[in-house]
Design a protein around this motif. Structure first.
Motif, PDB file in Angstrom:
ATOM      1  N   GLU A  23     -33.285   8.878  13.667  1.00  0.00           N
ATOM      2  CA  GLU A  23     -34.469   9.476  13.039  1.00  0.00           C
ATOM      3  C   GLU A  23     -34.805  10.801  13.719  1.00  0.00           C
ATOM      4  OE1 GLU A  23     -37.761   9.998  10.528  1.00  0.00           O
ATOM      5  OE2 GLU A  23     -36.173   8.513  10.349  1.00  0.00           O
ATOM      6  N   ALA A  24     -34.736  10.833  15.045  1.00  0.00           N
ATOM      7  CA  ALA A  24     -34.989  12.091  15.770  1.00  0.00           C
ATOM      8  C   ALA A  24     -33.942  13.135  15.401  1.00  0.00           C
ATOM      9  CB  ALA A  24     -34.991  11.840  17.274  1.00  0.00           C
ATOM     10  N   ALA A  25     -32.691  12.709  15.304  1.00  0.00           N
ATOM     11  CA  ALA A  25     -31.608  13.634  14.950  1.00  0.00           C
ATOM     12  C   ALA A  25     -31.861  14.262  13.582  1.00  0.00           C
ATOM     13  CB  ALA A  25     -30.263  12.901  14.960  1.00  0.00           C
ATOM     14  N   ALA A  26     -32.364  13.472  12.664  1.00  0.00           N
ATOM     15  CA  ALA A  26     -32.563  13.934  11.286  1.00  0.00           C
ATOM     16  C   ALA A  26     -33.648  14.998  11.157  1.00  0.00           C
ATOM     17  CB  ALA A  26     -32.891  12.742  10.382  1.00  0.00           C
ATOM     18  N   TRP A  27     -34.426  15.207  12.219  1.00  0.00           N
ATOM     19  CA  TRP A  27     -35.479  16.227  12.179  1.00  0.00           C
ATOM     20  C   TRP A  27     -35.001  17.564  12.739  1.00  0.00           C
ATOM     21  CZ3 TRP A  27     -39.638  16.253   9.314  1.00  0.00           C
ATOM     22  CH2 TRP A  27     -40.057  15.033   8.780  1.00  0.00           C
ATOM     23  N   ALA A  28     -33.704  17.705  12.964  1.00  0.00           N
ATOM     24  CA  ALA A  28     -33.170  18.986  13.446  1.00  0.00           C
ATOM     25  C   ALA A  28     -33.332  20.051  12.360  1.00  0.00           C
ATOM     26  CB  ALA A  28     -31.696  18.833  13.817  1.00  0.00           C
ATOM     27  N   PRO A  29     -33.458  21.293  12.780  1.00  0.00           N
ATOM     28  CA  PRO A  29     -33.543  22.359  11.786  1.00  0.00           C
ATOM     29  C   PRO A  29     -32.192  22.602  11.116  1.00  0.00           C
ATOM     30  CG  PRO A  29     -33.461  23.289  13.988  1.00  0.00           C
ATOM     31  CD  PRO A  29     -33.535  21.795  14.151  1.00  0.00           C
ATOM     32  N   SER A  30     -32.233  23.035   9.868  1.00  0.00           N
ATOM     33  CA  SER A  30     -31.009  23.441   9.174  1.00  0.00           C
ATOM     34  C   SER A  30     -31.372  24.541   8.186  1.00  0.00           C
ATOM     35  CB  SER A  30     -30.344  22.255   8.473  1.00  0.00           C
ATOM     36  OG  SER A  30     -31.187  21.708   7.480  1.00  0.00           O
ATOM     37  N   HIS A  31     -30.525  25.549   8.141  1.00  0.00           N
ATOM     38  CA  HIS A  31     -30.748  26.674   7.244  1.00  0.00           C
ATOM     39  C   HIS A  31     -30.732  26.161   5.806  1.00  0.00           C
ATOM     40  CE1 HIS A  31     -29.715  31.039   6.082  1.00  0.00           C
ATOM     41  NE2 HIS A  31     -30.973  30.991   6.501  1.00  0.00           N
ATOM     42  N   HIS A  32     -31.697  26.551   5.021  1.00  0.00           N
ATOM     43  CA  HIS A  32     -31.853  26.101   3.633  1.00  0.00           C
ATOM     44  C   HIS A  32     -32.117  24.592   3.550  1.00  0.00           C
ATOM     45  CE1 HIS A  32     -30.756  30.029   2.080  1.00  0.00           C
ATOM     46  NE2 HIS A  32     -29.681  30.005   2.857  1.00  0.00           N
ATOM     47  N   ASN A  33     -32.505  23.992   4.655  1.00  0.00           N
ATOM     48  CA  ASN A  33     -32.798  22.550   4.714  1.00  0.00           C
ATOM     49  C   ASN A  33     -31.655  21.708   4.143  1.00  0.00           C
ATOM     50  OD1 ASN A  33     -34.399  20.357   5.477  1.00  0.00           O
ATOM     51  ND2 ASN A  33     -35.387  20.236   3.486  1.00  0.00           N
ATOM     52  N   THR A  34     -30.418  22.080   4.483  1.00  0.00           N
ATOM     53  CA  THR A  34     -29.256  21.370   3.945  1.00  0.00           C
ATOM     54  C   THR A  34     -29.000  20.027   4.627  1.00  0.00           C
ATOM     55  OG1 THR A  34     -27.806  22.563   5.455  1.00  0.00           O
ATOM     56  CG2 THR A  34     -28.088  23.494   3.231  1.00  0.00           C
ATOM     57  N   GLN A  35     -29.492  19.859   5.851  1.00  0.00           N
ATOM     58  CA  GLN A  35     -29.327  18.604   6.602  1.00  0.00           C
ATOM     59  C   GLN A  35     -27.868  18.126   6.560  1.00  0.00           C
ATOM     60  OE1 GLN A  35     -32.573  15.802   5.713  1.00  0.00           O
ATOM     61  NE2 GLN A  35     -33.657  17.506   4.750  1.00  0.00           N
ATOM     62  N   PRO A  36     -26.937  18.927   7.090  1.00  0.00           N
ATOM     63  CA  PRO A  36     -25.504  18.667   6.917  1.00  0.00           C
ATOM     64  C   PRO A  36     -24.879  17.704   7.924  1.00  0.00           C
ATOM     65  CG  PRO A  36     -25.784  20.676   8.133  1.00  0.00           C
ATOM     66  CD  PRO A  36     -27.167  20.187   7.787  1.00  0.00           C
TER      67      PRO A  36
END
Length: 189
Positions: free
Chosen positions: A31-44
């Motif tokens: 869950e903590a990992a999933a809150w990382a930033p990603s450009h365009h919110n792609t969550q890759p």
């Protein structure tokens, strides 16, 4: 523990006990990992959590890469080496393979997708530390080998970015060694 304390006190913990870790604890790390930033919110990012005999997936990946890199070995000598490679997967009760699975968004740049997956791993490591768990981010040549990518069913632009070994610490945290930020900072005014 506040975030600055977690950042300053987190260390790579390469020796952990084989005590089982509750699934809910691992889910909190993810869950903590999933809150990382990603450009365009792609969550890759994609995570493959291996426990128990599930760690054999990683062990076989290590063995396949080793076998390919040592064509001169055979028989008992090769089998001994492959057994040693397979054991690497069992150094912790939980191993999380982190992969970058690019989104396909035409605005997304592969380098930024990889950076986002790396940021997710950092969040996971900080959450493990804040939870009292020990963790180490492992990579190295075998992780980047096509046979390891294949072992995890990755294709196209998907790439492994780390193997995170997690468990109850069985060692003291190493002393920190950091270059002061001033030595690596240029101010433009």
């Amino acid at each position: 523990m506040n975030v600055e304390e977690a950042i300053r006190t987190r260390r790579s913990i390469g020796r952990v006990k084989q005590d089982p870790i509750e699934r809910s604890a691992i889910e909190r790390l993810l869950e903590a990992a999933a809150w990382a930033p990603s450009h365009h919110n792609t969550q890759p990012w994609t995570f493959i959590v291996m426990t128990g005999e599930g760690r054999a997936k990683l062990g076989e990946g290590y063995a396949r890469v080793a076998a390919a890199s040592m064509p001169e070995l055979s028989g008992e000598e090769l089998e001994a080496r492959l057994a040693k490679e397979r054991q690497k997967a069992y150094r912790a009760p939980v191993v999380i393979a982190a992969a970058c699975s690019p989104s396909g968004d035409p605005c997304a740049v592969l380098a930024e997708e990889l950076a986002a997956a790396h940021a997710a791993v950092q969040n996971l490591l900080l959450a493990a530390h804040a939870s009292g768990l020990g963790a180490i981010w492992r990579s190295g040549d075998p992780m980047y080998h096509p046979l390891m990518q294949e072992a995890f069913g990755l294709s196209g632009e998907q790439r492994l970015v780390g193997f995170i070994y997690v468990g109850v610490p069985d060692m003291a945290a190493p002393e920190p060694k950091r270059v002061p930020p001033a030595a690596k900072t240029v101010w433009v005014e």
